[in-house]
Design an enzyme around this catalytic site. Structure first.
Site, PDB file in Angstrom:
ATOM      1  N   GLU A  39      30.917 -10.830 -11.644  1.00 34.74           N
ATOM      2  CA  GLU A  39      29.998 -11.246 -12.708  1.00 34.74           C
ATOM      3  C   GLU A  39      30.180 -10.406 -13.962  1.00 34.74           C
ATOM      4  O   GLU A  39      30.088 -10.912 -15.074  1.00 34.74           O
ATOM      5  CB  GLU A  39      28.551 -11.183 -12.226  1.00 34.74           C
ATOM      6  CG  GLU A  39      28.209 -12.171 -11.118  1.00 34.74           C
ATOM      7  CD  GLU A  39      28.365 -13.637 -11.542  1.00 34.74           C
ATOM      8  OE1 GLU A  39      28.568 -13.905 -12.737  1.00 34.74           O
ATOM      9  OE2 GLU A  39      28.290 -14.510 -10.662  1.00 34.74           O
ATOM     10  N   TYR A 122      21.304 -11.937 -17.353  1.00 35.76           N
ATOM     11  CA  TYR A 122      22.247 -12.827 -16.669  1.00 35.76           C
ATOM     12  C   TYR A 122      22.805 -12.208 -15.392  1.00 35.76           C
ATOM     13  O   TYR A 122      22.743 -12.793 -14.309  1.00 35.76           O
ATOM     14  CB  TYR A 122      23.414 -13.226 -17.595  1.00 35.76           C
ATOM     15  CG  TYR A 122      24.493 -13.890 -16.776  1.00 35.76           C
ATOM     16  CD1 TYR A 122      24.371 -15.214 -16.399  1.00 35.76           C
ATOM     17  CD2 TYR A 122      25.559 -13.148 -16.277  1.00 35.76           C
ATOM     18  CE1 TYR A 122      25.309 -15.811 -15.569  1.00 35.76           C
ATOM     19  CE2 TYR A 122      26.505 -13.731 -15.448  1.00 35.76           C
ATOM     20  CZ  TYR A 122      26.371 -15.056 -15.102  1.00 35.76           C
ATOM     21  OH  TYR A 122      27.273 -15.630 -14.261  1.00 35.76           O
ATOM     22  N   ASP A 140      23.499 -18.733 -19.009  1.00 35.22           N
ATOM     23  CA  ASP A 140      24.715 -18.327 -19.705  1.00 35.22           C
ATOM     24  C   ASP A 140      25.096 -19.427 -20.689  1.00 35.22           C
ATOM     25  O   ASP A 140      24.338 -20.376 -20.902  1.00 35.22           O
ATOM     26  CB  ASP A 140      25.839 -18.054 -18.697  1.00 35.22           C
ATOM     27  CG  ASP A 140      26.406 -19.357 -18.158  1.00 35.22           C
ATOM     28  OD1 ASP A 140      25.646 -20.333 -18.062  1.00 35.22           O
ATOM     29  OD2 ASP A 140      27.607 -19.401 -17.854  1.00 35.22           O
TER      30      ASP A 140
END
Length: 357
Positions: A39, A122, A140
């Site tokens: 991520e 996020y 996102d």
DNA sequence: AAAACGGGGAC
DNA sequence: GTCCCAGTTTT
């Protein structure tokens, strides 16, 4: 959207996702640390780029403990060329916090995870939903684009105060029973079907819910705010030769390209020749006197908020000991040793040109 | 609220 | 060339 419709939306989306998702390395693991690494890498970076880095990074640093014990320079070398190097510095720092404050286990609590350096809204939602089934919706660029078209949201997706609106919509739609799958499915939809240009609505699994598609206005969304023009800068750097060595310097750990290595140089001033700029800048930044520099090549490079061209000069060391003004370290190295240090991409361009030529 | 922060794929 | 990407931090 009514609750009953939302349930159908989730089912259609996730069914499509399970049948059509791309086979990506970070989808083959349930290891929270590996998911976290993916991520962080995927932040503002395309899947295709991350594919070149993800598995190699995990081979070098297989666990959060390995990462925490690694030298930052090695971590930056693994990140070299991917950009946004603060991500690597933050990830490295965060791994130490996980080791020391969380007993080596990634915190499962939203507030705790969010407190780690580099973990924003996020990343927190993405990791905790995927790794621990926490019902947190990710927002996102993909999700904002999908929601913008789904609900015909007229707020520009790149405006700061749009985030709350998008987050509310995302939370409403999130499947609390399958948050990880739902989040990935929304992003996959944005990445492969609900694309910025020419969305492929004909094969979209949720087009029946899409307000903009129903009105044939999907091309009017998302709305984006205009960007400012980006400035251009003209730089000079020097390959300073002393016997068979050249001088490289390391940038401060914070700020642009923090912690990376480069050739000494700086910005040329108005009404200044490249040669005099080069000598002036080298003296100012390293305290060295050099013989008259000679230009050997030129490269151009673009950052997101400015662009540069770099005139590269070769010069011979004349006099003085290195005394750095802004940089934090220096080395006299052979050409072959450039591979051992993390340089930013503009310098890889320079080295490639000089090696070929 | 706005700017800083990389690099490259896709068009 | 332009847009924008599985965003976060700093100012």
């Amino acid at each position: 959207m009514k609750q009953s419709q939302i349930t159908v939306f989730r089912d259609q989306l996730i069914t499509w996702f399970e049948a059509n998702k791309r086979d990506l390395p970070w989808r083959r693991t349930d290891d929270p640390y590996s998911i976290w690494v993916s991520e962080v890498m995927l932040q503002q970076t395309q899947v295709k780029i991350v594919l070149d880095y993800y598995e190699r990074f995990l081979e070098s640093f297989p666990t959060v403990i390995d990462l925490s014990q690694a030298d930052l320079q090695l971590v930056l070398k693994s990140w070299e060329g991917m950009g946004y190097y603060a991500r690597a510095r933050n990830l490295h720092q965060a791994s130490g916090i996980v080791r020391d404050k969380f007993d080596g286990q990634l915190p499962r609590d939203q507030g705790s995870f969010r407190s780690l350096p580099g973990a924003g809204e996020y990343i927190t939602a993405a990791v905790l939903s995927r790794a621990f089934d926490k019902p947190l919706a990710v927002v996102d660029g993909n999700v904002k684009r999908v929601l913008s078209r789904l609900f015909m949201i007229d707020e520009p997706i790149n405006s700061a105060n749009a985030n709350r609106q998008f987050a509310e919509h995302a939370s409403t739609m999130l499947d609390p029973q399958r948050p990880g799958q739902f989040n990935e499915a929304m992003m996959e939809l944005g990445a492969t079907i609900c694309t910025p240009k020419n969305p492929n609505c004909k094969i979209c699994p949720v087009s029946n819910f899409c307000e903009s598609y129903i009105q044939d206005r999907q091309r009017d969304y998302p709305v984006t705010a205009i960007r400012k023009a980006i400035p251009h800068h003209h730089l000079v750097v020097s390959v300073i030769c002393k016997d068979d060595k050249i001088l490289i310097v390391r940038r401060p750990l914070s700020g642009l390209l923090g912690g990376l290595w480069e050739l000494p140089g700086g910005e040329i001033e108005k009404n200044e020749t490249g040669i005099s700029a080069c000598s002036r800048i080298i003296k100012d930044s390293t305290n060295l006197d050099i013989e008259t520099p000679e230009q050997i090549t030129r490269v151009k490079h673009a950052y997101s908020h400015f662009s540069i061209e770099i005139d590269v000069y070769r010069s011979r060391y004349k006099l003085g000991d290195v005394y750095l003004k802004d940089h934090i370290d220096y080395r006299w190295i052979n050409w072959a040793e450039t591979d051992d240090y993390a340089f930013h991409q503009a310098h890889r361009k320079i080295f490639n040109k000089l090696t070929k030529g």
